[in-house]
Design a protein around this motif. Structure first.
Motif, PDB file in Angstrom:
ATOM      1  N   LEU A 113       0.930  -1.215  -0.299  1.00 23.15           N
ATOM      2  CA  LEU A 113      -0.195  -0.205   0.269  1.00 23.15           C
ATOM      3  C   LEU A 113       0.774   1.170   0.287  1.00 23.15           C
ATOM      4  O   LEU A 113       0.316   2.334  -0.617  1.00 23.15           O
ATOM      5  CB  LEU A 113      -0.961   0.409   1.430  1.00 23.15           C
ATOM      6  N   ALA A 114       2.451   1.349   0.132  1.00 23.44           N
ATOM      7  CA  ALA A 114       3.518   2.436   0.435  1.00 23.44           C
ATOM      8  C   ALA A 114       2.599   3.144  -0.750  1.00 23.44           C
ATOM      9  O   ALA A 114       2.663   4.422  -0.751  1.00 23.44           O
ATOM     10  CB  ALA A 114       4.158   1.831   0.659  1.00 23.44           C
ATOM     11  N   PRO A 115       2.823   2.660  -2.522  1.00 23.20           N
ATOM     12  CA  PRO A 115       3.098   4.382  -3.452  1.00 23.20           C
ATOM     13  C   PRO A 115       1.172   4.425  -3.049  1.00 23.20           C
ATOM     14  O   PRO A 115       1.302   5.929  -3.251  1.00 23.20           O
ATOM     15  CB  PRO A 115       2.921   3.553  -4.455  1.00 23.20           C
ATOM     16  N   TRP A 116       0.293   3.602  -2.793  1.00 24.45           N
ATOM     17  CA  TRP A 116      -1.020   4.686  -2.631  1.00 24.45           C
ATOM     18  C   TRP A 116      -1.242   5.653  -1.888  1.00 24.45           C
ATOM     19  O   TRP A 116      -2.067   6.347  -2.042  1.00 24.45           O
ATOM     20  CB  TRP A 116      -2.085   3.417  -2.658  1.00 24.45           C
ATOM     21  N   LEU A 117      -0.770   5.417  -0.090  1.00 26.90           N
ATOM     22  CA  LEU A 117      -0.903   6.143   0.842  1.00 26.90           C
ATOM     23  C   LEU A 117      -0.165   6.904   0.315  1.00 26.90           C
ATOM     24  O   LEU A 117      -0.299   8.657   0.550  1.00 26.90           O
ATOM     25  CB  LEU A 117       0.058   5.099   1.535  1.00 26.90           C
ATOM     26  N   PHE A 118       1.246   7.061   0.087  1.00 25.34           N
ATOM     27  CA  PHE A 118       1.966   8.464  -0.590  1.00 25.34           C
ATOM     28  C   PHE A 118       1.174   9.676  -1.416  1.00 25.34           C
ATOM     29  O   PHE A 118       1.291  10.814  -1.210  1.00 25.34           O
ATOM     30  CB  PHE A 118       3.136   8.145  -0.965  1.00 25.34           C
ATOM     31  N   ALA A 119       0.662   8.667  -2.605  1.00 22.24           N
ATOM     32  CA  ALA A 119      -0.143   9.524  -3.427  1.00 22.24           C
ATOM     33  C   ALA A 119      -1.347  10.020  -2.776  1.00 22.24           C
ATOM     34  O   ALA A 119      -1.606  11.543  -3.287  1.00 22.24           O
ATOM     35  CB  ALA A 119      -0.271   8.812  -4.900  1.00 22.24           C
ATOM     36  N   GLY A 120      -2.435   9.426  -1.887  1.00 18.98           N
ATOM     37  CA  GLY A 120      -2.909   9.363  -1.341  1.00 18.98           C
ATOM     38  C   GLY A 120      -2.915  11.262  -0.317  1.00 18.98           C
ATOM     39  O   GLY A 120      -3.872  12.509  -0.127  1.00 18.98           O
ATOM     40  N   ALA A 121      -2.010  10.677   0.023  1.00 14.85           N
ATOM     41  CA  ALA A 121      -1.097  12.119   1.226  1.00 14.85           C
ATOM     42  C   ALA A 121      -0.917  13.561   0.005  1.00 14.85           C
ATOM     43  O   ALA A 121      -1.280  14.060   0.866  1.00 14.85           O
ATOM     44  CB  ALA A 121      -0.127  11.421   2.256  1.00 14.85           C
ATOM     45  N   GLY A 122      -0.564  12.764  -0.302  1.00 15.80           N
ATOM     46  CA  GLY A 122      -0.172  13.936  -2.232  1.00 15.80           C
ATOM     47  C   GLY A 122      -1.372  15.011  -2.572  1.00 15.80           C
ATOM     48  O   GLY A 122      -0.906  15.985  -2.171  1.00 15.80           O
ATOM     49  N   ILE A 123      -2.194  13.759  -2.555  1.00 15.07           N
ATOM     50  CA  ILE A 123      -3.852  14.314  -2.939  1.00 15.07           C
ATOM     51  C   ILE A 123      -4.019  15.714  -1.964  1.00 15.07           C
ATOM     52  O   ILE A 123      -4.439  16.804  -2.208  1.00 15.07           O
ATOM     53  CB  ILE A 123      -4.635  13.425  -3.454  1.00 15.07           C
ATOM     54  N   LEU A 124      -3.845  15.140  -0.755  1.00 10.37           N
ATOM     55  CA  LEU A 124      -4.609  15.319   0.270  1.00 10.37           C
ATOM     56  C   LEU A 124      -3.861  16.993   0.734  1.00 10.37           C
ATOM     57  O   LEU A 124      -4.357  17.698   0.539  1.00 10.37           O
ATOM     58  CB  LEU A 124      -4.378  15.101   1.394  1.00 10.37           C
ATOM     59  N   LEU A 125      -2.438  17.524   0.541  1.00  4.24           N
ATOM     60  CA  LEU A 125      -1.510  18.340  -0.415  1.00  4.24           C
ATOM     61  C   LEU A 125      -1.805  19.174  -0.761  1.00  4.24           C
ATOM     62  O   LEU A 125      -2.106  20.795  -0.350  1.00  4.24           O
ATOM     63  CB  LEU A 125      -0.154  17.738   0.383  1.00  4.24           C
ATOM     64  N   ILE A 126      -1.808  19.541  -2.124  1.00  5.75           N
ATOM     65  CA  ILE A 126      -3.285  19.186  -2.515  1.00  5.75           C
ATOM     66  C   ILE A 126      -4.849  20.406  -2.565  1.00  5.75           C
ATOM     67  O   ILE A 126      -4.690  21.148  -2.935  1.00  5.75           O
ATOM     68  CB  ILE A 126      -3.037  18.893  -4.414  1.00  5.75           C
ATOM     69  N   VAL A 127      -5.577  19.430  -1.841  1.00 11.50           N
ATOM     70  CA  VAL A 127      -6.746  19.940  -1.509  1.00 11.50           C
ATOM     71  C   VAL A 127      -6.468  20.950  -0.429  1.00 11.50           C
ATOM     72  O   VAL A 127      -7.370  21.330  -0.394  1.00 11.50           O
ATOM     73  CB  VAL A 127      -7.442  18.674  -1.131  1.00 11.50           C
ATOM     74  N   VAL A 128      -5.980  20.991   0.710  1.00 11.68           N
ATOM     75  CA  VAL A 128      -6.179  21.827   1.266  1.00 11.68           C
ATOM     76  C   VAL A 128      -5.716  23.428   0.438  1.00 11.68           C
ATOM     77  O   VAL A 128      -6.057  24.287   1.501  1.00 11.68           O
ATOM     78  CB  VAL A 128      -4.842  21.308   2.479  1.00 11.68           C
ATOM     79  N   LEU A 129      -5.035  23.210   0.157  1.00  6.01           N
ATOM     80  CA  LEU A 129      -4.427  25.209  -0.991  1.00  6.01           C
ATOM     81  C   LEU A 129      -5.556  25.591  -1.823  1.00  6.01           C
ATOM     82  O   LEU A 129      -5.761  26.531  -1.510  1.00  6.01           O
ATOM     83  CB  LEU A 129      -3.221  24.149  -1.847  1.00  6.01           C
ATOM     84  N   ILE A 130      -6.172  24.120  -1.762  1.00  2.00           N
ATOM     85  CA  ILE A 130      -8.268  24.569  -3.211  1.00  2.00           C
ATOM     86  C   ILE A 130      -8.772  26.016  -1.567  1.00  2.00           C
ATOM     87  O   ILE A 130      -8.706  25.647  -0.542  1.00  2.00           O
ATOM     88  CB  ILE A 130      -9.047  23.871  -3.154  1.00  2.00           C
ATOM     89  N   PRO A 131      -9.015  27.003  -2.328  1.00  5.92           N
ATOM     90  CA  PRO A 131      -9.377  28.348  -1.360  1.00  5.92           C
ATOM     91  C   PRO A 131     -10.558  27.867  -1.297  1.00  5.92           C
ATOM     92  O   PRO A 131     -11.592  27.087  -2.026  1.00  5.92           O
ATOM     93  CB  PRO A 131      -9.561  29.366  -2.436  1.00  5.92           C
ATOM     94  N   GLY A 132     -11.379  27.816   0.205  1.00  2.00           N
ATOM     95  CA  GLY A 132     -13.102  27.367   0.703  1.00  2.00           C
ATOM     96  C   GLY A 132     -12.863  25.736   1.340  1.00  2.00           C
ATOM     97  O   GLY A 132     -13.533  25.486   2.007  1.00  2.00           O
TER      98      GLY A 132
END
Length: 422
Positions: free
Chosen positions: A117-136
């Motif tokens: 699961l390591a690559p998927w967990l890393f990719a998911g965490a990366g997506i969350l880092l992008i989502v947190v930057l979205i205004p609102g």
């Protein structure tokens, strides 16, 4: 130093292992049952749990719960929060309950599954880092956008990335084991993804989390056998890059200058305000403290006393004695993590060994930074004290990581008894 040489070097010293310690039904939720017989496959048993390590984790959690209540009780009088005296205690207890449930589920998952699961967990965490930057979507506080609101709870993606970084860096090192001496094949790919993570974290901004994540990755690569000269040159380049980031940010430069002279007239009521009041708290505590609950600095003098500066409250209320107990506890936790990692490597479980030592690096480094900031040894940076500071995301990521560490140790013990792991 190649990984094969490292394996040979530690196999003899670590193969002896630790004795299994019987215990109660602490991990009943994880499905622990009877001890497996010889060559039997199945979940780890109660006999396989490292009970001293588990009890230490529980002790730090309970101690943290008490100190969070003590440090936050006065915030009910603050117009900024408008809460009851037990508000932060209840929220921290709820977060701890959720985190313990997540840790039990993590413990039930075999280490081999974490590697898949390591690559998927890393990719998911990366997506969350992008989502947190979205205004609102991302939630901001004190000039930083670091949280995603989930109803009554807040998720901090950088804490998820710390856990993801440990398992991904270990998996990457195992897959690239034969190329760790080569910059292009052994380091450049990891450097590329870390650079992307760094950019996302600096946009929040969260330089402290980025520093911890980079340190975890570098430690795992070093333990995995990266070329010594290459490691030294890369480490020097990273230090230079961090210094450039600090120098390019006026407010970060001001923090450095305030750290160097927190008592100056310009700094004591400005950038050095937190540090000066933290040092006052330690000074009031002396050897054995002013007594639990009797802190003065937590009465709206020291900001964020229940999160980043909880060690200052411990120092004031319990004195040097209380501070030393915390430091020794984290030292023993890190030492045990390193021993578990060496043991796993001796059993030719390289991924497990690197994950264990990566978790030890994470806990030790973050505790060192938090305590160093509170005592004035390091510039002020917003990093929580693992297992003790108020904060649901940090608590969950730390407990899940330590559950994985316990799982690795359990599988080590089963293998040394002649059994099989799932």
């Amino acid at each position: 130093m190649k990984l094969s040489a490292l394996l040979r070097g530690v196999r003899k010293s670590a193969a002896t292992g630790a004795r299994a310690v019987p215990g109660g039904a602490v991990f009943a939720l994880a499905g622990l049952g009877a001890a497996p017989g010889p060559r039997q496959r199945g979940n780890p048993s109660l006999r396989s749990v490292d009970m001293p390590l588990l009890l230490l984790i529980v002790a730090l959690l309970l101690f943290g719960l008490v100190m969070v209540f003590s440090a936050s009780i006065a915030l009910a009088d603050s117009p900024r929060y408008k809460v009851t005296p037990t508000f932060f205690l209840v929220r921290h207890a709820v977060s701890m309950t959720i985190a313990l449930a997540a840790a039990a589920l993590a413990f039930a998952l075999p280490v081999a599954s974490w590697q898949r699961l390591a690559p998927w967990l890393f990719a998911g965490a990366g997506i969350l880092l992008i989502v947190v930057l979205i205004p609102g979507v991302g939630k901001g506080a004190l000039g930083a956008r670091r949280w995603i609101s989930l109803g009554g709870l807040n998720l901090q993606p950088s804490e998820v990335m710390k856990l993801a970084c440990v398992v991904y860096a270990a998996d990457f090192t195992v897959r690239k084991q034969d190329f760790m001496h080569d910059f292009g094949k052994g380091f450049a790919p990891m450097a590329g993804v870390m650079a992307i993570v760094g950019v996302l974290l600096l946009l929040q901004p969260d330089l402290g989390a980025f520093g911890v994540i980079v340190s975890i990755s570098m430690a795992i690569l070093f333990l995995g056998g990266v070329n010594g000269r290459l490691f030294t040159s890369i480490a020097a380049a990273l230090v230079a890059a961090f210094m450039a980031v600090i120098w390019a940010s006026p407010w970060r430069r001001e923090r450095i200058f305030a750290y160097l002279d927190p008592w100056s007239q310009e700094n004591v009521l400005g950038r050095g305000y937190q540090l000066s009041h933290s040092l006052i708290a330690f000074g009031r505590g002396e050897w054995f403290g002013v007594g639990l609950g009797a802190s003065v600095e937590k009465l709206h003098y020291l900001p964020e006393a229940h999160t980043d500066f909880i060690m200052s409250v411990i120092g004031e209320e319990l004195g040097l004695a209380g501070v030393l107990v915390v430091i020794v506890s984290f030292y023993w936790l890190v030492k045990r993590a390193v021993e578990i990692g060496r043991q796993a490597i001796a059993l030719e479980r390289t991924f497990s060994g690197l994950v264990a030592q990566g978790i030890g690096t994470w806990m030790g480094l973050q505790a060192f930074i938090n305590i160093g900031v509170a005592t004035g040894l390091l510039p002020t940076k917003g990093l929580t004290l693992p297992l003790m500071s108020y904060g649901g995301s940090a608590l969950m990521s730390s407990l899940v990581a330590l559950a994985i560490l316990l799982r690795i140790d359990c599988e080590n013990r089963i293998l040394m008894r002649g059994g099989k792991t799932p």
